[in-house]
Design a protein around this motif. Structure first.
Motif, PDB file in Angstrom:
ATOM      1  N   ARG A   1       0.879  -1.385  -0.008  1.00 23.58           N
ATOM      2  CA  ARG A   1      -0.167  -0.010  -0.031  1.00 23.58           C
ATOM      3  C   ARG A   1       0.916   1.331  -0.018  1.00 23.58           C
TER       4      ARG A   1
ATOM      5  N   ALA B   1      -2.393   1.797  -3.343  1.00 24.46           N
ATOM      6  CA  ALA B   1      -3.079   2.517  -2.168  1.00 24.46           C
ATOM      7  C   ALA B   1      -4.446   2.916  -2.767  1.00 24.46           C
ATOM      8  N   GLU B   2      -4.487   3.422  -3.828  1.00 25.17           N
ATOM      9  CA  GLU B   2      -5.770   4.086  -4.399  1.00 25.17           C
ATOM     10  C   GLU B   2      -6.853   2.811  -4.763  1.00 25.17           C
TER      11      GLU B   2
ATOM     12  N   GLU C   1      -7.330  -1.259  10.289  1.00 21.80           N
ATOM     13  CA  GLU C   1      -8.726  -0.626  10.529  1.00 21.80           C
ATOM     14  C   GLU C   1      -9.482  -0.889  11.744  1.00 21.80           C
TER      15      GLU C   1
ATOM     16  N   GLU D   1     -13.811   0.709   0.198  1.00 18.25           N
ATOM     17  CA  GLU D   1     -14.914   1.624   0.077  1.00 18.25           C
ATOM     18  C   GLU D   1     -16.135   0.602  -0.290  1.00 18.25           C
TER      19      GLU D   1
ATOM     20  N   GLY E   1      -8.050   1.411  -1.614  1.00 16.48           N
ATOM     21  CA  GLY E   1      -9.279   2.488  -0.993  1.00 16.48           C
ATOM     22  C   GLY E   1     -10.478   2.268  -1.737  1.00 16.48           C
ATOM     23  N   ARG E   2     -10.487   2.188  -2.948  1.00 14.94           N
ATOM     24  CA  ARG E   2     -11.711   1.902  -3.709  1.00 14.94           C
ATOM     25  C   ARG E   2     -12.456   0.479  -3.177  1.00 14.94           C
TER      26      ARG E   2
END
Length: 172
Positions: free
Chosen positions: A15, A21-22, A63, A29, A25-26
């Motif tokens: 990451r 990392a992008e 997280e 989400e 993130g997607r």
């Protein structure tokens, strides 16, 4: 859910790369959007294994607050039975569900701070302590850290055994 989770924890070690990392993130989400009050679904059916995979994915990203605040941990515990974890809520214990739930709980406990809420119920703690005292009445009551460590070890061993049995059974 399962594939998004697998992508997340497969890419988590990389990451630091902005493109990775992008993508993570997607994917995270998208995963969060799939959550229901009863956990996560695969092929239209909310189940233990998909919920466990989401916990593992979140843990791979560190997280911990999402795991604790989103209700996903409570959802995972809905599949707990006397003998392990069931594939569907209210079902019988299942080796694969138990293995994945133990992996998820281990991933969570690895990140959880020492003062994190315990996963065990009060009744489970009392019966665990009673069993320990029956073996050795002179033994002191275990601390929360000791119970967490034992839970991690037991879940890891049980998960590995279940996974090996499941894999070897299919290779006859």
């Amino acid at each position: 859910c399962d594939i998004a989770s697998a992508v997340i924890y497969a890419l988590a070690p990389r990451r630091d790369d902005s493109a990775v990392a992008e993508a993570i993130g997607r994917a995270f989400e998208a995963l969060r959007q799939l959550q229901t009050a009863r956990g996560f679904a695969s092929m239209g059916e909310v189940n233990c294994e998909s919920t466990a995979q989401a916990v593992i994915a979140a843990a791979s990203l560190g997280e911990i607050s999402w795991i604790e605040d989103s209700g996903v941990l409570d959802a995972l515990l809905l599949y707990r039975t006397v003998d392990g974890f069931s594939h569907l809520e209210g079902g019988k214990a299942n080796p694969l569900a138990t293995s994945q739930a133990c992996s998820a709980l281990t991933a969570y406990l690895k990140l959880a701070p020492q003062d994190a809420p315990t996963i065990e119920t009060e009744q489970t703690q009392e019966s665990s302590q009673a069993a320990l005292q029956e073996v050795d009445p002179q033994q002191a009551k275990p601390t929360g850290s000791t119970i967490k460590l034992v839970a991690v070890i037991v879940c890891s061993v049980v998960g590995i055994v279940f996974a090996l049995v499941w894999l070897l059974r299919g290779r006859k």
